[in-house]
Design an enzyme around this catalytic site. Sequence first.
Site, PDB file in Angstrom:
ATOM      1  CD  GLU A   1       5.278  -2.987  -3.788  1.00  0.00           C
ATOM      2  OE1 GLU A   1       5.331  -1.769  -4.082  1.00  0.00           O
ATOM      3  OE2 GLU A   1       4.388  -3.742  -4.169  1.00  0.00           O
TER       4      GLU A   1
ATOM      5  N   GLY B   1       0.838  -1.193   0.000  1.00  0.00           N
ATOM      6  CA  GLY B   1       0.000   0.000   0.000  1.00  0.00           C
ATOM      7  C   GLY B   1       0.873   1.242   0.000  1.00  0.00           C
ATOM      8  CB  SER B   2       0.112   4.745   0.751  1.00  0.00           C
ATOM      9  OG  SER B   2      -0.241   4.820   2.122  1.00  0.00           O
ATOM     10  CB  THR B   3       5.377   5.518   1.531  1.00  0.00           C
ATOM     11  OG1 THR B   3       5.866   4.903   0.342  1.00  0.00           O
ATOM     12  CG2 THR B   3       6.538   5.752   2.481  1.00  0.00           C
ATOM     13  N   GLY B   4       2.947   6.155   3.454  1.00  0.00           N
ATOM     14  CA  GLY B   4       2.478   6.767   4.689  1.00  0.00           C
ATOM     15  C   GLY B   4       1.772   5.787   5.599  1.00  0.00           C
TER      16      GLY B   4
ATOM     17  CB  CYS C   1       3.661   0.087  -6.774  1.00  0.00           C
ATOM     18  SG  CYS C   1       3.622  -1.697  -6.924  1.00  0.00           S
TER      19      CYS C   1
END
Length: 542
Positions: free
Chosen positions: A292, A264-267, A326
């Site tokens: 990831e 998913g998202s980095t945040g 991604c």
Amino acid sequence: MNGIPNIPAPRNEPVLSYALGTPERLALKAELKRQSGMVVEIPAIVNGQDVRSGKTVKVTAPHKHSLHLGNTHQADGRTIAAAIASARKAQREWASWRFEDRAAVFLRAAELLAGPWRQVLNGATMLGQSKTVFQAEVDSACEIVDFLRFNVHFAERIYTEQPLNAPGMWNRLDHRPLEGFVYAVTPFNFTAIGANLPSAPALMGNTVVWKPAGTAALSNYYVMRLFEAAGLPPGVINFVPGNAAEITGRVLENRDLAGVHFTGSTGVFQSLWRGVAERLESYGSYPRIVGETGGKDFILAHPSADVQALAVAMVRGAYEYQGQKCSAASRAYIPQSLWPAVKKSVLEMIADIRVGDVADFRNFMGAVIDGRSFEKLTGYLAQAKKDRGVTILAGGGADGKKGWFIEPTLLQTKDPKYRTMCEELFGPVLSVYVYPDKEWRSTLTLVNSTSPYALTGAVFSDDRAAAIEAGAALRQAAGNFYINDKPTGAVVGQQPFGGARASGTNDKAGSVLNLLRWVSPRTIKETFVPPHDYRYPFMGAE
């Protein structure tokens, strides 16, 4: 039963063509019609039982707001707690199964998907996630089958890894599952990731609480039903759709959390990691964290590059599945000498791209996943139209009336640090910086330093020395590095996938490296004739 099993050798599932007149095209068209005419009630599945909370979220097709596909029941606190308890209880028996019995479940799932379930998963992925037929086929059919087959092969390699023996003793490694349950959090953009993140730990004897993305609930629900049809016992994987913050909060508070498998998202990943760290002393063991996350993936061309190959890679890499991979090409660095020819070819291809309903197989692109993504992307495009030094060469338009449609967009910027060259957009927008040919080496430094991510990247060069130089300069810039190919399309067993820096822990889904994270080895030493005297020979009289 005594015997050392001969595990079937893995093979990549062939990609069907869906050309006019083929049986698979007719079957998929019929399945799309069938699924378009029904509304699926998507429950949580805990300990093998359907749980319907009554609080639902409507599932609609991103490319057709009026197409109601399903209603996803949102797991409440009681259901989340039951899923955790179910996973802990099921592990006692599941972990005691022989490897070949666990493997048989997932190998059967692979064969079911390669056959009678193929168009069910493809149809759900196309309608629910707005993937074209080809993008669905390589994802929800072939890649899932590949994960299931190759993971069994990789697990066998792990189990056969054993230590040396010395005279009179036998040394062994017991590759135990983790002590506790694994929390799998999966994204909308790949149905295959939804299948792999819970099943990879499960294959190694772990049990799982699986939180699917709400925007992929339909296809992920069918994945869960596929596992059940293959003989997966109740409670091994518990399917828990719902509010991400509530589910994650309850999971992180449980002392038996043994691992997190995330895409998913980095945040969000950083928030998860932070939540684990804040509770570290409360867990029974240190949770394994595998993730990831985002990417700002590049294409870099050397002046020797093949113009047409480069142009095709830019178009396919940036616009397939609306740039919602991604690994999608999001920034490109093109030498001044090649730019006129490259621009001409890319613009011709963009002008030829059809965007629309994925049930029309003539379309190359569908819609972005939801309104939030649509608003984010239209915001970037609106700003680009105002900013000096940025030129919209193609696209830039959007239409949200019938579906969340964004045109394939090509931006050229004079500033290599302009925001669309640095920030992850997750949409069909490719930003180009044209560099002077003589600045090849400084451009290598620019590519390496522009983004916090390090997921995928591609270099195009017919000069081998330049390709070698780029590979060395960009060694840490991409976990998946491509030479004369687009930066998307990793195949299980061929290109293990994952990146470092802000792109994740680089544990390489689709390889033995990922499965190693879901075992906790125990060393066993057995001495056949133990000593009966505490004294050693050196202790004899002087």
